[in-house]
Design a protein around this motif. Structure first.
Motif, PDB file in Angstrom:
ATOM      1  N   UNK A  94      38.623 -31.260 -34.858  1.00  0.00           N
ATOM      2  CA  UNK A  94      37.587 -30.506 -34.146  1.00  0.00           C
ATOM      3  C   UNK A  94      36.207 -30.904 -34.674  1.00  0.00           C
ATOM      4  N   UNK A  95      35.210 -30.691 -33.848  1.00  0.00           N
ATOM      5  CA  UNK A  95      33.845 -30.961 -34.306  1.00  0.00           C
ATOM      6  C   UNK A  95      33.463 -29.934 -35.370  1.00  0.00           C
ATOM      7  N   UNK A  96      33.818 -28.686 -35.110  1.00  0.00           N
ATOM      8  CA  UNK A  96      33.488 -27.612 -36.050  1.00  0.00           C
ATOM      9  C   UNK A  96      34.734 -26.735 -36.221  1.00  0.00           C
TER      10      UNK A  96
ATOM     11  N   UNK B 187      31.653 -11.192 -40.417  1.00  0.00           N
ATOM     12  CA  UNK B 187      32.938 -10.793 -40.988  1.00  0.00           C
ATOM     13  C   UNK B 187      34.086 -11.632 -40.451  1.00  0.00           C
ATOM     14  N   UNK B 188      34.680 -12.373 -41.330  1.00  0.00           N
ATOM     15  CA  UNK B 188      35.926 -13.072 -41.044  1.00  0.00           C
ATOM     16  C   UNK B 188      35.884 -13.861 -39.733  1.00  0.00           C
ATOM     17  N   UNK B 189      34.863 -14.654 -39.584  1.00  0.00           N
ATOM     18  CA  UNK B 189      34.718 -15.433 -38.342  1.00  0.00           C
ATOM     19  C   UNK B 189      35.593 -16.682 -38.399  1.00  0.00           C
ATOM     20  N   UNK B 190      36.461 -16.805 -37.430  1.00  0.00           N
ATOM     21  CA  UNK B 190      37.293 -17.998 -37.320  1.00  0.00           C
ATOM     22  C   UNK B 190      37.088 -18.578 -35.929  1.00  0.00           C
ATOM     23  N   UNK B 191      36.782 -19.870 -35.902  1.00  0.00           N
ATOM     24  CA  UNK B 191      36.368 -20.480 -34.644  1.00  0.00           C
ATOM     25  C   UNK B 191      36.622 -21.983 -34.701  1.00  0.00           C
ATOM     26  N   UNK B 192      37.032 -22.535 -33.573  1.00  0.00           N
ATOM     27  CA  UNK B 192      37.180 -23.991 -33.510  1.00  0.00           C
ATOM     28  C   UNK B 192      36.408 -24.494 -32.307  1.00  0.00           C
ATOM     29  N   UNK B 193      35.663 -25.553 -32.512  1.00  0.00           N
ATOM     30  CA  UNK B 193      34.871 -26.116 -31.424  1.00  0.00           C
ATOM     31  C   UNK B 193      35.333 -27.541 -31.200  1.00  0.00           C
ATOM     32  N   UNK B 194      35.778 -27.801 -29.965  1.00  0.00           N
ATOM     33  CA  UNK B 194      36.262 -29.147 -29.642  1.00  0.00           C
ATOM     34  C   UNK B 194      35.110 -30.128 -29.612  1.00  0.00           C
ATOM     35  N   UNK B 195      35.454 -31.393 -29.758  1.00  0.00           N
ATOM     36  CA  UNK B 195      34.422 -32.432 -29.701  1.00  0.00           C
ATOM     37  C   UNK B 195      33.946 -32.653 -28.272  1.00  0.00           C
TER      38      UNK B 195
ATOM     39  N   UNK C 125      32.924 -32.021 -38.466  1.00  0.00           N
ATOM     40  CA  UNK C 125      33.465 -33.382 -38.367  1.00  0.00           C
ATOM     41  C   UNK C 125      34.469 -33.665 -39.491  1.00  0.00           C
ATOM     42  N   UNK C 126      35.193 -32.637 -39.856  1.00  0.00           N
ATOM     43  CA  UNK C 126      36.234 -32.791 -40.866  1.00  0.00           C
ATOM     44  C   UNK C 126      35.755 -32.730 -42.304  1.00  0.00           C
TER      45      UNK C 126
ATOM     46  N   UNK D 161      26.759 -38.038 -23.281  1.00  0.00           N
ATOM     47  CA  UNK D 161      26.825 -39.109 -24.300  1.00  0.00           C
ATOM     48  C   UNK D 161      27.953 -38.858 -25.299  1.00  0.00           C
ATOM     49  N   UNK D 162      28.600 -37.697 -25.186  1.00  0.00           N
ATOM     50  CA  UNK D 162      29.707 -37.389 -26.099  1.00  0.00           C
ATOM     51  C   UNK D 162      29.315 -36.542 -27.298  1.00  0.00           C
ATOM     52  N   UNK D 163      28.053 -36.102 -27.320  1.00  0.00           N
ATOM     53  CA  UNK D 163      27.600 -35.263 -28.442  1.00  0.00           C
ATOM     54  C   UNK D 163      28.143 -33.839 -28.273  1.00  0.00           C
ATOM     55  N   UNK D 164      28.568 -33.252 -29.370  1.00  0.00           N
ATOM     56  CA  UNK D 164      28.989 -31.852 -29.328  1.00  0.00           C
ATOM     57  C   UNK D 164      27.743 -30.995 -29.547  1.00  0.00           C
TER      58      UNK D 164
END
Lengths: 261, 313
Positions: free
Chosen positions: B3-5, B28-36, B71-72, B190-193
């Motif tokens: 994931x990007x983030x 508080x306890x934020x869990x999140x995934x953002x795709x590229x 970015x990992x 352009x592919x930027x997240x």
């Protein structure tokens, strides 16, 4: 800190220098030049024959005082202002380490003070040439270097305080360090003469922690045509470098833990 | 999939007060995934924790608990910042520098060679719509909108793979907003997240692929924008807008149509129906009372409704 740190440190330093110049810090030179010119023209006549000594004394003292004012007032706001105005946000989102930033700021302000001190030194030398004392015009320069070294320590102290305190408090504390640093020998004597063990420990502790500016005080001797010997000069350079490294390291440790609100 | 983030259990407490320190939980306890490669909208009311999240990701603040990677790489990795960009909310820069000098200075921090720096800065200042005659002016003379444009330009200086915009449209006029909207859409092409927080819901609807809504420091909703909106759609499917008729005149007749609801509007009425086959009946009622049709449109759960529902419990 990494192998690629140097260009970033220099970029921060260059910008700190540019900020000081654009904030008209160097305008103090105008006052200084007027002071030296006036003393060369008028004071010499008053003290018949002693003009060169007066110029050196006045010039070097003014160099230290003006430089100290710049080091304190620019130094204490250098980091604080950036946090307050939130300009650090854009800086630290870039690949800039907090240590690189602090070192860069220190180098930038030191470079400003170096330029300031050199121009003042040239002013004093020209005034000495005007009153016909060629040998003093050259022999003051090692003492000018000592003054610059002292200013770098004051700068590092100011930046250290500004990394965790407000400008007003930082300025006050830095000024106190400046004063105590000039009475370092008195501190040692006090620590010896104290009756109570606690007071003795306090004063000897202060003596060892506070910078000892007697390593850099040579103005009176310089006015009499003396130059610091190489042992004093070398010792003072090492002292300033080591002291500054310690101060900057402490500053970086404190600053690296700061949250920017 | 990288994931990007990726944010895991991110928590941030602030200490307030001088003597008696009191802890205030901002996040508080934020869990999140953002795709590229997507535009991710980060929503929430004032004080919901949006800026706290972004500032923590930018290592301007240290988390009380939890971790995050971009970015990992862990957010503490300074070198990772070589690949990301950030424009703070209401950006403020060294006001003794000109826009060109500021970008050039930041270019130095990124290690962009001096031979490329000038062209790069000019291209970006042009892309954000900063007039060439303003580029040599000191930033102290800049308006809020001009500073915003400079802020966006500096965030793109290193061709970032992930860019964070905190309220990117703030201070911009409608024309400026449109230009920046196009710029952000172009980044996705352009592919930027793009990770952006904003209060302007129209921008989210126009730009974002996915959103997350924060409420009082906690994640209230997250996911694909279209799916989130679909999941919240109401029963009514069509809205008929009619002018030159009063609601009280047709109330009784509308009540006879099952599932229809009547609303008084400044110049007429709006009638929402749940079955398309009732459309003719509604139109017949309004015509009988001298009303003239303005529009018939599908009823869509707006992002505003979703936002209000999720951010105000």
């Amino acid at each position: 800190m990494s192998a690629g740190s140097l260009p970033r440190i220099l970029a921060v330093a260059k910008n700190a220098f540019r900020e000081a110049v654009r904030d008209r810090v160097l305008y103090n030179l105008i006052v200084f030049v007027l002071l030296i010119t006036a003393s060369a023209i008028f004071l010499g006549e008053l003290t018949a024959g002693q003009e060169a000594r007066v110029i050196v004394n006045l010039g070097l003292t003014a160099m230290l005082i003006f430089g100290t004012f710049i080091a304190i007032f620019v130094g204490v706001s250098l980091v604080w202002k950036e946090i307050e105005k939130r300009t650090v946000y854009a800086i630290f989102s870039k690949p800039v380490g907090r240590g690189e930033y602090i070192i860069g700021k220190f180098i930038g302000l030191s470079a400003t003070l170096l330029l300031n001190t050199i121009v003042m030194g040239v002013g004093v030398s020209l005034a000495l040439l005007y009153v016909g004392n060629t040998s003093l015009a050259a022999s003051i320069w090692p003492t000018v270097l000592l003054i610059f070294l002292e200013l770098t320590i004051i700068t590092a102290v100011a930046i250290l305080f500004s990394s965790f305190s407000t400008p007003a408090l930082s300025a006050l504390l830095t000024f106190l360090v400046f004063v105590i640093g000039h009475f370092s020998t008195a501190l040692r004597e006090l620590s010896r003469d104290m009756a109570s063990e606690a007071a003795r420990l306090l004063f000897s502790g202060l003596y060892y922690i506070m910078p000892n500016f007697s390593h850099f005080s040579f103005a009176t001797e310089a006015a009499n045509g003396m130059t610091p010997n190489s042992a004093m000069l070398g010792g003072s350079i090492v002292y300033a470098v080591v002291y500054n490294i310690i101060l900057i390291t402490v500053t970086v440790v404190i600053f690296s833990r700061r949250n920017f609100k | 999939m990288e994931y990007a983030i990726e944010i895991k259990g991110l928590t941030k407490d602030y200490e307030t007060g001088f003597w008696r320190k009191k802890k205030v939980r901002a996040l508080e306890d934020l869990t999140l995934k953002v795709r590229r490669g997507i535009i991710f909208g980060f929503l929430g009311g004032n004080g919901a924790g949006k800026t706290t999240t972004i500032k923590t990701l930018m290592r301007l603040q240290f988390p009380t608990a939890g971790s995050a990677t971009i970015l990992g790489h862990d957010i503490a990795d300074v070198q990772m910042h070589q690949r990301i960009g950030y424009c703070p909310e209401n950006p403020y820069f060294y006001d003794y520098l000109t826009a060109r000098e500021l970008l050039s200075h930041f270019g130095e921090l990124f290690g962009i060679p001096s031979s490329d720096r000038f062209d790069k800065c000019e291209t970006l200042l042009g892309a954000v719509g900063l007039d060439p005659k303003d580029r040599g002016k000191q930033l102290r003379k800049f308006s809020k909108g001009m500073l915003q444009r400079v802020g966006l330009a500096q965030a793109l200086l290193n061709d970032p793979e992930v860019v964070f915009f905190d309220e990117p449209m703030s201070g911009l006029d409608p024309v400026g907003r449109r230009e920046i909207r196009e710029l952000i859409a172009g980044l996705r092409d352009k592919g930027t997240t793009v990770f952006m927080s904003t209060h302007i819901l129209a921008d989210i609807e126009a730009l974002c692929d996915e959103v997350a809504i924060l409420r009082k420091g906690k994640l209230a909703a997250a996911g694909d924008l279209a799916e989130l909106l679909a999941g919240h759609e109401g029963d009514r499917v069509l809205e008929v807008n009619v002018q030159s008729v009063r609601a009280d005149a047709i109330q009784d007749e509308v009540d006879l149509i099952a599932g229809a609801e009547l609303f008084q509007k400044p110049n007429g009425v709006a009638i929402q129906i749940s079955d398309e086959s009732d459309l003719e009946a509604v139109l017949a009622v309004t015509r009988r009372h001298g009303g003239s049709l303005i529009s018939v449109q599908p009823v869509k759960q707006s992002l505003e409704d979703l936002f209000v529902n999720e951010s105000n419990d």
